[in-house]
Each structure stands twice: as structure tokens, then as C-alpha cells.
Design a protein around this motif. Structure first.
Motif, PDB file in Angstrom:
ATOM      1  N   GLY A 375     -25.518 -94.218 -54.504  1.00 39.31           N
ATOM      2  CA  GLY A 375     -24.596 -94.132 -55.764  1.00 39.31           C
ATOM      3  C   GLY A 375     -23.597 -92.990 -55.823  1.00 39.31           C
ATOM      4  N   TYR A 376     -23.235 -92.311 -54.658  1.00 38.74           N
ATOM      5  CA  TYR A 376     -22.164 -91.283 -54.644  1.00 38.74           C
ATOM      6  C   TYR A 376     -20.925 -91.900 -54.750  1.00 38.74           C
ATOM      7  N   ALA A 377     -19.886 -91.401 -55.453  1.00 35.95           N
ATOM      8  CA  ALA A 377     -18.626 -91.633 -55.850  1.00 35.95           C
ATOM      9  C   ALA A 377     -17.930 -91.565 -54.474  1.00 35.95           C
ATOM     10  N   GLU A 378     -16.664 -92.203 -54.300  1.00 43.30           N
ATOM     11  CA  GLU A 378     -15.986 -92.099 -53.177  1.00 43.30           C
ATOM     12  C   GLU A 378     -15.488 -90.567 -52.964  1.00 43.30           C
ATOM     13  N   ALA A 379     -15.081 -90.182 -54.105  1.00 41.02           N
ATOM     14  CA  ALA A 379     -14.392 -88.740 -53.800  1.00 41.02           C
ATOM     15  C   ALA A 379     -15.287 -87.830 -53.392  1.00 41.02           C
ATOM     16  N   ASP A 380     -16.752 -88.122 -53.787  1.00 39.54           N
ATOM     17  CA  ASP A 380     -17.787 -86.970 -53.589  1.00 39.54           C
ATOM     18  C   ASP A 380     -18.175 -87.199 -52.260  1.00 39.54           C
ATOM     19  N   ILE A 381     -18.268 -88.306 -51.525  1.00 39.69           N
ATOM     20  CA  ILE A 381     -18.555 -88.692 -50.369  1.00 39.69           C
ATOM     21  C   ILE A 381     -17.409 -87.828 -49.343  1.00 39.69           C
ATOM     22  N   ARG A 382     -16.236 -87.958 -49.692  1.00 40.48           N
ATOM     23  CA  ARG A 382     -15.061 -87.265 -48.684  1.00 40.48           C
ATOM     24  C   ARG A 382     -15.528 -85.778 -49.068  1.00 40.48           C
ATOM     25  N   LYS A 383     -15.805 -85.321 -49.962  1.00 41.28           N
ATOM     26  CA  LYS A 383     -16.370 -83.830 -50.123  1.00 41.28           C
ATOM     27  C   LYS A 383     -17.340 -83.499 -49.063  1.00 41.28           C
ATOM     28  N   LEU A 384     -18.446 -84.354 -48.948  1.00 41.57           N
ATOM     29  CA  LEU A 384     -19.628 -84.111 -48.148  1.00 41.57           C
ATOM     30  C   LEU A 384     -19.131 -84.035 -46.757  1.00 41.57           C
ATOM     31  N   LEU A 385     -18.323 -85.131 -46.434  1.00 41.40           N
ATOM     32  CA  LEU A 385     -17.957 -85.296 -45.081  1.00 41.40           C
ATOM     33  C   LEU A 385     -17.051 -84.399 -44.315  1.00 41.40           C
ATOM     34  N   GLY A 386     -16.067 -83.735 -45.394  1.00 42.30           N
ATOM     35  CA  GLY A 386     -15.351 -82.734 -44.481  1.00 42.30           C
ATOM     36  C   GLY A 386     -14.623 -81.938 -45.654  1.00 42.30           C
ATOM     37  N   GLY A 387     -14.234 -82.491 -46.648  1.00 42.03           N
ATOM     38  CA  GLY A 387     -13.498 -81.571 -47.820  1.00 42.03           C
ATOM     39  C   GLY A 387     -14.067 -80.272 -47.987  1.00 42.03           C
ATOM     40  N   ASN A 388     -15.481 -80.086 -48.173  1.00 45.48           N
ATOM     41  CA  ASN A 388     -15.698 -79.024 -48.590  1.00 45.48           C
ATOM     42  C   ASN A 388     -15.705 -77.703 -47.616  1.00 45.48           C
ATOM     43  N   LEU A 389     -15.770 -78.225 -46.117  1.00 46.51           N
ATOM     44  CA  LEU A 389     -15.890 -77.220 -45.131  1.00 46.51           C
ATOM     45  C   LEU A 389     -14.420 -76.801 -45.139  1.00 46.51           C
ATOM     46  N   LEU A 390     -13.461 -77.953 -45.191  1.00 44.45           N
ATOM     47  CA  LEU A 390     -12.022 -77.486 -44.973  1.00 44.45           C
ATOM     48  C   LEU A 390     -11.526 -76.559 -46.056  1.00 44.45           C
ATOM     49  N   ARG A 391     -12.153 -76.783 -47.322  1.00 48.52           N
ATOM     50  CA  ARG A 391     -11.753 -75.685 -48.444  1.00 48.52           C
ATOM     51  C   ARG A 391     -12.344 -74.218 -47.985  1.00 48.52           C
ATOM     52  N   VAL A 392     -13.559 -74.200 -47.439  1.00 47.64           N
ATOM     53  CA  VAL A 392     -14.181 -72.781 -47.270  1.00 47.64           C
ATOM     54  C   VAL A 392     -13.360 -72.246 -46.271  1.00 47.64           C
ATOM     55  N   TRP A 393     -12.842 -72.999 -45.121  1.00 45.57           N
ATOM     56  CA  TRP A 393     -12.372 -72.633 -43.889  1.00 45.57           C
ATOM     57  C   TRP A 393     -10.672 -71.999 -44.253  1.00 45.57           C
ATOM     58  N   ALA A 394     -10.016 -72.773 -45.064  1.00 41.21           N
ATOM     59  CA  ALA A 394      -8.634 -72.335 -45.711  1.00 41.21           C
ATOM     60  C   ALA A 394      -9.030 -71.075 -46.418  1.00 41.21           C
ATOM     61  N   GLU A 395     -10.308 -70.866 -47.220  1.00 40.69           N
ATOM     62  CA  GLU A 395     -10.376 -69.833 -47.919  1.00 40.69           C
ATOM     63  C   GLU A 395     -10.691 -68.315 -47.088  1.00 40.69           C
ATOM     64  N   VAL A 396     -11.303 -68.553 -46.062  1.00 43.47           N
ATOM     65  CA  VAL A 396     -11.599 -67.888 -45.024  1.00 43.47           C
ATOM     66  C   VAL A 396     -10.035 -67.080 -44.356  1.00 43.47           C
ATOM     67  N   GLU A 397      -9.361 -68.326 -43.877  1.00 47.37           N
ATOM     68  CA  GLU A 397      -8.044 -68.057 -43.295  1.00 47.37           C
ATOM     69  C   GLU A 397      -7.114 -67.192 -44.463  1.00 47.37           C
ATOM     70  N   ALA A 398      -7.249 -67.678 -45.727  1.00 42.82           N
ATOM     71  CA  ALA A 398      -6.505 -66.867 -46.770  1.00 42.82           C
ATOM     72  C   ALA A 398      -6.764 -65.381 -46.925  1.00 42.82           C
ATOM     73  N   GLY A 399      -8.266 -65.210 -46.769  1.00 42.51           N
ATOM     74  CA  GLY A 399      -8.909 -64.000 -47.068  1.00 42.51           C
ATOM     75  C   GLY A 399      -8.407 -63.058 -45.817  1.00 42.51           C
TER      76      GLY A 399
END
Ligand SMILES: [Zn+2]
Length: 402
Positions: A375-399
Motif C-alpha cells: 500500500g505504499y504510494a508512488e511518491a513514498d516508494i521513490r523516497k525509499l528507493l533513493g530520494g531520502n538518501l540524495l536529500r541527506v547527501w545534499a545536506e551534508v554537501e551543503a554543510g
């Protein structure tokens, strides 16, 4: 991106050889796997390449990662694990091994510029993945190659390393390991704190997988930016297995904005296998100490290879269903929220001890199908597959830029 005729032909050939790889996921899951940015933060291909070169741009059926199956599975960003063991730390060969493994990843990209590209910044993903390239990022598993030289953090950043798992199976100069009974630092060492500050300064993600509870807690607190667990499951399912994250530590990582990347390996997601793994590392730790005592007393060493072989024979990996991984993801999402969970398979690092349906990089569509069925929504599956990691990586880079 639609699969090319060439990839389809290769997939069919592979499917004929390895029935488990046949395209079993429904078309909707396959389409989403192709379209979403899939980031897998832990693939142990480089250590195998160091031992014996294999051209992973071509089909490599005895491996779990190669280009044709990565495309088949929709993988976009493959973090190549630059892994060095505790033994290499002790014998002084860890740094050379790390460089040799990075050389081999560079060689893959150099031989197949149309199939692979090196990735050092999350901002380059969209541009570089055009044309169906699989992007190779570098994660260093075990800080052993740094030795006691802080300047090596910059050196390995220059070579492309974008996360460092602070320790592996033994306490090292940086942090205590989850696998050891006797902790050396009660968490991080003073040098480990300097390493984290330097990683923050340069934009290298701090990876708390493998380290002890105290080290994880201290690393989360010491880092100015979110941390990751590149391949850690949840202890909720494997009581007493310190290698997996307690609910409290998972929450602490998420509260600071980080992400928990769920591994697929049976040893992490199956309770019996996890107990065996914990026992193995305690046993091999004791074995090595015994041999050190033998050496000090001038006695002959016991046969380590025979010990390991006997252990494996006596502790066969139990059959595990893909649901064990889906259960982990469900629990993690309920615990810390959809924005703080991802995947770090450990392909090529677990001797093939993987759940049915998740046996190689061709199989991400099966995971997607499982998430859709739950029952996961498509947008949530995209987060799990890679979106979340890329967000954190971008935060670390910005930091790092601040
Ligand atoms: Zn590992």
C-alpha cells in the motif's frame, strides 16, 4: 527509461541461466523501478575486483552486481564499498587496499564511459544518468585506511569517497565495533571525533553502520549534519544483535535528519542468521586473541581458514523470504517516518545469503512490487528507493560549504 533490446536479450539469457532472476515483478513495479532514482548505498563489488578483476560492464553471472542486471533492475546510483578488514588494519595494508579498490572502480568507468560514470555529488545524478549510465559512488567501509593521519580524510575525499563507515568488525582507531565484546573507547576515540569534524568540513557522510551503540549515539551527537546508516537493519527483529539499530538509535538518527538504509542480507534480517552472525564475530574475535597469545608464547597458530570453514558448515544460512526486508522497511517507516528510510543491499558482500527474490541488482522491481502490495504510494516508494538518501547527501554537501 525503457529497456533497450540489448538489455532485454541479456536479461533473457541471464534469466535462462538463473531462473531466480526472471522478470517476476509486475509491469507497474518494473516501470517504477526504471523511472525512479534508485540509490543502493552498499554494494561490495570492489573488494572482489581487488582479488580478481572482472569486467562488470559485461554480464558477470557469478556476481550480484553488473551493468546489464543493474539496468534490468533500474539501479541508478551504486555506492561501491571500499571495504578493508580489521586484519588489514592490523597488518598495515588497509590504505593500499583502499586505493587499489578505488583504482578498480575508476577502471570500470574508464572502460565503459557509456555504461558507468563516477559520481561525487548528488547534484550530478540527473545529468550523468542520462543514456542509461549506472553511477558509481564511493563509500569507505572501515576507517582503517585513514590510519592515525587526519590528512587522509581529505586525500580520500579527493579520490571520491563520500561516506566513511567509521569501523567494521573490530574496534579501530576511530570507534568501537558492534561485534566486539570488549570495547576500547566506550564509543568514539578522541581521533574519531576529529575525523567526524573533518568529514563534516569536507562533505563526507558519517556512516554509523557496524559501530557500537555508544559510538553511534556519540557520532550522531558529534556530527554537525545528518548521519546515515549505510546498511543497518533494526534490532527490533533481531534481539541482542548490536550490529542492527535499536529503535532508540534509529529515532536519534532520524531526529537529526539522517537516513537508515535497510540491508537485504539474511544475516541482518533473519533472527536466526543474525544470532549466528553475532556469535561468529565473537568466536573469531576470541580465536584471533588466542592465536595472538600462541604467537606471544612461541606456540604454533591454529588454522583460521579451517575454523571459518567449520563454522560456516555448522551454521548454514536459513531460507528467508523477501517479506523479512519489507517488514524491516515497514517497521522503520512506522518508527521514524517515510523521509528517513532507504536501501543498502550489501550485494556481493554476504556470500549470496540473501532472501528469495532479492538476489542481485536485477531484483529491485520485486522490492517495489512488495511495497506496492503493502500500500505504499508512488511518491513514498521513490523516497525509499533513493530520494531520502540524495536529500541527506545534499545536506551534508551543503554543510561542508558553510
Ligand atoms: Zn558491512
Amino acid at each position: 527509461m525503457p529497456r533497450t533490446a540489448l538489455c532485454t536479450a541479456l536479461a533473457l539469457a541471464l534469466a535462462a541461466t538463473f531462473p531466480a532472476l526472471a522478470a517476476t515483478a509486475p509491469e507497474a513495479a518494473r516501470r517504477l523501478a526504471q523511472d525512479a532514482v534508485i540509490v543502493d548505498t552498499h554494494i561490495d563489488a570492489p573488494g572482489l575486483l581487488e582479488g580478481a578483476w572482472t569486467d562488470l560492464g559485461e554480464p558477470a553471472p557469478d556476481r550480484e552486481f553488473d551493468y546489464p542486471r543493474a539496468r534490468e533492475g533500474g539501479l541508478d546510483v551504486a555506492f561501491m564499498s571500499i571495504y578493508t578488514s580489521a586484519r588489514r588494519d592490523e597488518d598495515g595494508s588497509a590504505r593500499q587496499s583502499a586505493h587499489a579498490q578505488i583504482d578498480s572502480v575508476e577502471a570500470l568507468a574508464a572502460r565503459h564511459p557509456d555504461r558507468f560514470a563516477l559520481l561525487t555529488s548528488p547534484g550530478d545524478v540527473e545529468r550523468l544518468r542520462a543514456g542509461g549510465r549506472v553511477l558509481l559512488a564511493l563509500g569507505m567501509e572501515n576507517g582503517a585506511p585513514l590510519g592515525d593521519d587526519l590528512a587522509q580524510v581529505q586525500r580520500f575525499h579527493d579520490r571520491g569517497v563520500r561516506y566513511i563507515t567509521l569501523a567494521h568488525s573490530a574496534n579501530n582507531r576511530i570507534a568501537d565495533s558492534s561485534y566486539t565484546q570488549d570495547k576500547r573507547w566506550n564509543g568514539l576515540s578522541p581521533f574519531g571525533r576529529e575525523v567526524i569534524a573533518e568529514m563534516n568540513r569536507l562533505g563526507i557522510m558519517v556512516d554509523v553502520s557496524h559501530i557500537s551503540d555508544a559510538a553511534t549515539e556519540q557520532a550522531v551527537a558529534a556530527s554537525r549534519v545528518p548521519v546515515i546508516a549505510s546498511h543497518s537493519a533494526l534490532r527490533h527483529f533481531t534481539p541482542g544483535f548490536e550490529r542492527n539499530l535499536s529503535d532508540a538509535l534509529a529515532r536519534a538518527i532520524a531526529e537529526r535528519g539522517g537516513v537508515i538504509q535497510i540491508p537485504f542480507g539474511t544475516a541482518f534480517v533473519n533472527p536466526q542468521a543474525a544470532a549466528d552472525t553475532q556469535a561468529y564475530f565473537r568466536a573469531i574475535d576470541a580465536f584471533d586473541r588466542r592465536n595472538a597469545e600462541h604467537a606471544a608464547a612461541g606456540r604454533p597458530a591454529e588454522d583460521r581458514a579451517a575454523f571459518v570453514e567449520r563454522w560456516d558448515r555448522e551454521h548454514p544460512s536459513p531460507a528467508t523470504a523477501i517479506d523479512a526486508v519489507l517488514d524491516q522497511i515497514d517497521h522503520a517507516v512506522k518508527l521514524v517516518g517515510i523521509d528517513h528510510v532507504g536501501i543498502g543491499s550489501d550485494f556481493d558482500g554476504v556470500d549470496g545469503n540473501l532472501p528469495d527474490g532479492l538476489r542481485s541488482v536485477a531484483d529491485y522491481p520485486n522490492l517495489v512490487a512488495g511495497l506496492q502490495a503493502r500500500g505504499y504510494a508512488e511518491a513514498d516508494i521513490r523516497k525509499l528507493l533513493g530520494g531520502n538518501l540524495l536529500r541527506v547527501w545534499a545536506e551534508v554537501e551543503a554543510g561542508a560549504a558553510r
